[in-house]
Design a protein around this motif. Structure first.
Motif, PDB file in Angstrom:
ATOM      1  N   LYS A   1      11.154 196.096  20.818  1.00  0.00           N
ATOM      2  CA  LYS A   1      10.574 194.821  20.407  1.00  0.00           C
ATOM      3  C   LYS A   1       9.063 194.965  20.294  1.00  0.00           C
ATOM      4  N   ARG A   2       8.532 194.519  19.150  1.00  0.00           N
ATOM      5  CA  ARG A   2       7.084 194.472  18.984  1.00  0.00           C
ATOM      6  C   ARG A   2       6.635 193.041  19.225  1.00  0.00           C
ATOM      7  N   LYS A   3       5.909 192.790  20.288  1.00  0.00           N
ATOM      8  CA  LYS A   3       5.448 191.454  20.646  1.00  0.00           C
ATOM      9  C   LYS A   3       4.100 191.197  19.981  1.00  0.00           C
ATOM     10  N   GLU A   4       4.014 190.048  19.323  1.00  0.00           N
ATOM     11  CA  GLU A   4       2.811 189.738  18.546  1.00  0.00           C
ATOM     12  C   GLU A   4       1.599 189.486  19.432  1.00  0.00           C
ATOM     13  N   GLY A   5       1.816 188.966  20.636  1.00  0.00           N
ATOM     14  CA  GLY A   5       0.694 188.632  21.508  1.00  0.00           C
ATOM     15  C   GLY A   5       0.037 187.328  21.083  1.00  0.00           C
ATOM     16  N   ILE A   6      -1.044 186.981  21.744  1.00  0.00           N
ATOM     17  CA  ILE A   6      -1.779 185.755  21.451  1.00  0.00           C
ATOM     18  C   ILE A   6      -3.054 186.128  20.709  1.00  0.00           C
ATOM     19  N   PRO A   7      -3.264 185.607  19.497  1.00  0.00           N
ATOM     20  CA  PRO A   7      -4.457 185.972  18.722  1.00  0.00           C
ATOM     21  C   PRO A   7      -5.740 185.716  19.504  1.00  0.00           C
ATOM     22  N   GLY A   8      -6.578 186.731  19.562  1.00  0.00           N
ATOM     23  CA  GLY A   8      -7.845 186.612  20.259  1.00  0.00           C
ATOM     24  C   GLY A   8      -7.765 186.783  21.754  1.00  0.00           C
ATOM     25  N   VAL A   9      -6.549 186.843  22.282  1.00  0.00           N
ATOM     26  CA  VAL A   9      -6.378 186.964  23.736  1.00  0.00           C
ATOM     27  C   VAL A   9      -5.637 188.249  24.080  1.00  0.00           C
TER      28      VAL A   9
ATOM     29  N   ALA B   1      -3.456 191.672  22.430  1.00  0.00           N
ATOM     30  CA  ALA B   1      -3.110 192.479  21.259  1.00  0.00           C
ATOM     31  C   ALA B   1      -1.592 192.662  21.200  1.00  0.00           C
ATOM     32  N   PRO B   2      -1.052 192.973  20.015  1.00  0.00           N
ATOM     33  CA  PRO B   2       0.384 193.247  19.908  1.00  0.00           C
ATOM     34  C   PRO B   2       0.809 194.379  20.827  1.00  0.00           C
ATOM     35  N   ARG B   3       2.001 194.238  21.399  1.00  0.00           N
ATOM     36  CA  ARG B   3       2.489 195.231  22.353  1.00  0.00           C
ATOM     37  C   ARG B   3       3.827 195.794  21.897  1.00  0.00           C
ATOM     38  N   TYR B   4       4.056 197.059  22.227  1.00  0.00           N
ATOM     39  CA  TYR B   4       5.327 197.716  21.952  1.00  0.00           C
ATOM     40  C   TYR B   4       6.119 197.763  23.266  1.00  0.00           C
ATOM     41  N   LYS B   5       7.333 197.231  23.208  1.00  0.00           N
ATOM     42  CA  LYS B   5       8.152 197.211  24.412  1.00  0.00           C
ATOM     43  C   LYS B   5       9.497 197.873  24.137  1.00  0.00           C
TER      44      LYS B   5
END
Length: 811
Positions: free
Chosen positions: A343-351, A353-357
């Motif tokens: 799963k590639r998590k988009e994260g919160i913009p500006g807070v 970064a996208p994460r690879y899980k």
């Protein structure tokens, strides 16, 4: 050639136009032999290859009717003309994308036709030409990227390589294999092979070599079917191998750009909104998913290093928690499979970064009840409890922070003996299996075991579990709540007036579990938390989630409307498809998916959608075109109200914290004549819980319908009063507002009347609640009752007023 009925296309590569007639006769014999039917009508332009005497005589003898277009009127044969353009456009893109020279145009044309025959077409109700032609669905299992790098297995000398580097160039006719172009120092040749390994992330050709390659001249090309059997045309020029000897492929800039960004597929303008969704779902096949489906895809993808890093982190967590030990498999014992989930998590913009899980999960669907598991139920915090906490946090200016438990399920202790296969890519000993000591993702009992472990820890720490929501915990000191904790699987919300108390709790949690500190709460379960402490405001919305829903259903450019359901909408079961053809046509519309996507928004932060979802969800089993139009209306409303949400503000402390509003729509269901109940409760002036549902019995009067709705509201009030009481909010008698004087009279007075004797005695518990002063039922004008919007479609002005009454605003 293209069949007007099925839209199937045949392409023949010829050297001269004079060969057209011979190719046509071959095709005609093949088709009639395969289908057992006769060719009746042939439509062509006036090209000399089609109007020759032998062509005309052949059609006259066989009784084939001829249609010819008028000069300079290609639209009379629009189907074939458009197919010519479609083939040319695809061939151009395929050659450029693969980095192949123009001399491969024939292979590209054949491949394009092969794919067109297997793609849905709007002209045949989004079926594929092959399905209409043969009656069988198309098979996509053998599709590969044109021009991709391929390695074909070969039988050579014992010391020679077992595979040769090739370029994939198509699907040969009548052979179960792949057509490849093999490059050799002494020349190039075509081969057909079935034992091929593909690297679809790379193109097999180099741009710098192709630019030097002349387009003219005769090539030395061979064609073979494992191994080569015949040599074709000779060529003066030979392919020059890479001087460095490297197998790395240089990818053109435009190819890199295309790989890095998802291709945006735009539907034709001629499609209406009813067809856009169908187009979107079928076009989705052309969009490559950015998340790998298995270990092999992850290891071969462009982001393989990121995925490998994520898998290593997961394995370290598993080892650190001592999740299993390797043992030989005992006799007569079952083994549960395992797989990787990415799963590639988009994260919160500006807070963030996208994460690879990467998650290693057990294939729990193979577990047997009574052997591999027993109880599996595990509670999660109610959405209503989250909104109650938001109201309390904003009212009393509490600190609100969030944490996430890393690999939460790995902390649960298993009570059963379970053996599992070793994870793919990390096998240490093929003769052994994993004896699980801790719970693992995918096991049916994992959520329950994790909850029990976390619950035991919190109770030992000094927390008290709520009697009204098993995932709400409070730490009290001198009968005053000093810390709140809400748990939704592995997401934790914490609130306290003392930041030091939250910090101490974080230290305790970090000492027991592997945690991730997310700081101030920004998002929970897809709900964005926007807080302005200087204005004492907290805004709860789902802008990002609902925007994706609207984009998914291609409604971003639709004309917006001001109410969730049209005032004219009268949906009935009689509008469901009656014939099999109508049902098949509606099967291509994602009605249930649309209702479910919007329903999640309604459950979390959008009370304005309650009535609309209550109505459209009745027809999920067999929706008709009218129901689909109503659902699109809801999506149009969403498109214009994406920024809407609940605004929690600070109110006068002397005002009643909790208030409720109830209403009913008598015989609102035109099919069953059942009524609709609706209620909404506000805490400090903003909605925290709401509901719009059909009553279980047919009410015989408006009084009974309103009384049943009042009962539903009273039950919710009792639960809410107990809930906020445990959380430290003192609430006296809960006021419930109802706009039916007769229902209020029936609730307040122990009267027996001929017209109300049929009302179920269980509903009269409302009277007991009123006598004990748990609740108070008050009259309210219909114009000031926000529950009105939960039972019927309202005009724009009245609907907006109802939203204002529960503090639903657009930021």
């Amino acid at each position: 050639m293209i069949d007007d009925y099925s839209r199937r296309v045949w392409v023949h590569i010829i050297k001269n136009k004079s060969d057209t007639f011979e190719k046509f006769k071959e095709w005609h014999t093949l088709i009639e032999n395969q289908t057992g039917t006769k060719l009746k009508v042939l439509r062509t332009d006036n090209g000399l290859e089609f109007v020759s005497e032998q062509f005309n005589e052949f059609c006259r003898k066989l009784g084939i009717k001829r249609h010819r277009t008028v000069a300079y009127t290609p639209q009379q044969n629009g189907l074939a003309e458009r197919m010519n353009r479609t083939l040319l456009e695809r061939v151009r893109c395929m050659l450029l994308g693969a980095g192949l020279p123009k001399s491969f145009w024939g292979e590209a044309v054949n491949t394009a036709a092969y794919l067109i025959n297997r793609c849905p077409s709007t002209g045949i109700d989004l079926k594929t030409p092959m399905e209409v032609w043969s009656g069988k669905p198309a098979d996509y299992s053998n599709l590969k990227v044109f021009g991709a790098l391929a390695f074909a297995h070969v039988r050579q000398d014992k010391l020679d390589a077992r595979a040769v580097k090739c370029v994939f160039i198509g699907y040969p006719e009548g052979v179960k294999g792949y057509k490849l172009w093999k490059m050799e120092p002494g020349g190039s040749k075509f081969i057909i092979s079935r034992d091929v390994t593909f690297d679809e992330t790379r193109m097999g050709m180099k741009c710098k070599d192709l630019e030097k390659r002349p387009e003219t001249g005769v090539e030395k090309i061979q064609f073979e079917v494992e191994p080569s059997i015949d040599e074709r045309e000779k060529e003066d020029e030979t392919q020059v191998p890479d001087e460095s000897g490297s197998d790395e492929t240089t990818v053109p800039d435009y190819q890199l750009a295309r790989d890095m960004e998802r291709r945006v597929i735009r539907p034709p303008n001629r499609l209406g909104y009813a067809d856009l969704i169908c187009y979107a779902l079928n076009a989705a096949e052309e969009v490559q998913d950015s998340e790998p489906k298995n270990f092999r895809e992850a290891s071969e993808s462009i982001d393989s290093q990121d995925w490998l890093k994520a898998m290593n982190e997961e394995m370290l967590s598993l080892e650190k928690n001592q999740t299993w030990k390797l043992v030989p498999l005992p006799k007569n014992k079952r083994v549960v499979g395992s797989k990787w989930v990415f799963k590639r998590k988009e994260g919160i913009p500006g807070v963030e970064a996208p994460r690879y899980k990467a998650r290693l999960v057990a294939k729990g669907f193979t577990q047997v009840e009574g052997i591999d598991y027993n109880e599996i139920f595990s509670p999660v915090v109610k959405h209503c409890s989250i909104r109650v906490l938001m109201a309390i946090v904003n009212m009393y200016d509490l600190e609100l922070e969030q944490m996430d438990v890393k690999t939460a399920f790995l902390h649960g202790e298993l009570e059963e003996t379970i053996y599992m296969q070793q994870p793919e890519g990390f096998v240490e000993d093929n003769s052994k299996v994993c004896l699980l000591k801790k719970s693992l993702y995918g096991l049916k009992q994992s959520p329950r075991q994790w909850y029990r472990r976390f619950d035991d820890f919190l109770l030992k720490t000094g927390f008290v579990r709520s009697n009204y929501d098993s995932c709400v915990y409070m730490m009290k000191r001198n009968e005053k709540v000093i810390l709140y904790l809400l748990l939704y699987v592995d997401d934790i919300l914490m609130a306290s007036s003392d930041k030091h108390e939250i910090q101490k709790l974080k230290e305790k949690l970090n000492g027991e579990f592997e945690m991730k500190d997310l700081g101030n709460a920004k998002r929970i379960l897809g709900m964005d938390i926007l807080r302005d402490r200087s204005k004492s405001e907290l805004f709860l919305s789902q802008h990002d989630y609902l925007k994706k829903v609207v984009e998914r259903f291609r409604m971003t450019d639709s004309k917006v409307v001001n109410t969730p359901l049209g005032h004219h909408s009268k949906l009935s079961i009689k509008q469901c498809p009656q014939s099999e053809d109508e049902r098949k046509k509606m099967e291509s519309t994602p009605y249930a998916s649309g209702v479910g996507s919007i329903m999640y928004g309604m459950v979390c932060s959008r009370p304005d959608l309650s009535y609309a979802i209550s109505v459209v969800s009745r027809f999920m089993a067999n929706p008709g075109q009218v129901h689909w139009q109503a659902l699109k209306w809801v999506l149009r409303y969403l498109n214009g109200s994406l920024k809407g949400g609940l605004k929690y503000t600070r109110t006068d402390p002397g005002r009643d914290a909790l208030e409720g509003y109830v209403d009913a729509d008598y015989a609102g269901n035109i099919d069953t004549r059942k009524s609709l109940s609706g209620f909404v409760f506000t805490l400090f002036g903003t909605a925290v819980t709401w509901k719009a549902n059909q009553q279980s019995v047919v009410a015989l009067s408006t009084t009974q319908a309103e009384y049943i709705a009042l009962v539903e509201g009273v039950k919710e009030a009792i639960w809410l009063k107990g809930m906020i009481g445990e959380m430290g909010i003192s609430q006296g008698c809960v006021k419930i507002h109802c706009d039916s004087q007769s229902a209020i009279h029936l609730a307040n007075h122990q009267v027996y009347h001929e017209r109300t004797k049929h009302i179920d005695i269980r509903l009269h518990f409302v009277r007991d609640m009123i006598e004990t002063k748990e609740i108070m039922v008050q009259k309210i004008a219909s114009e000031e009752n926000p529950a009105d919007m939960f039972t019927k479609s309202l005009p724009r002005a009245k609907f907006k007023h109802c939203l204002d009454l529960i503090n639903f605003v657009e930021e």
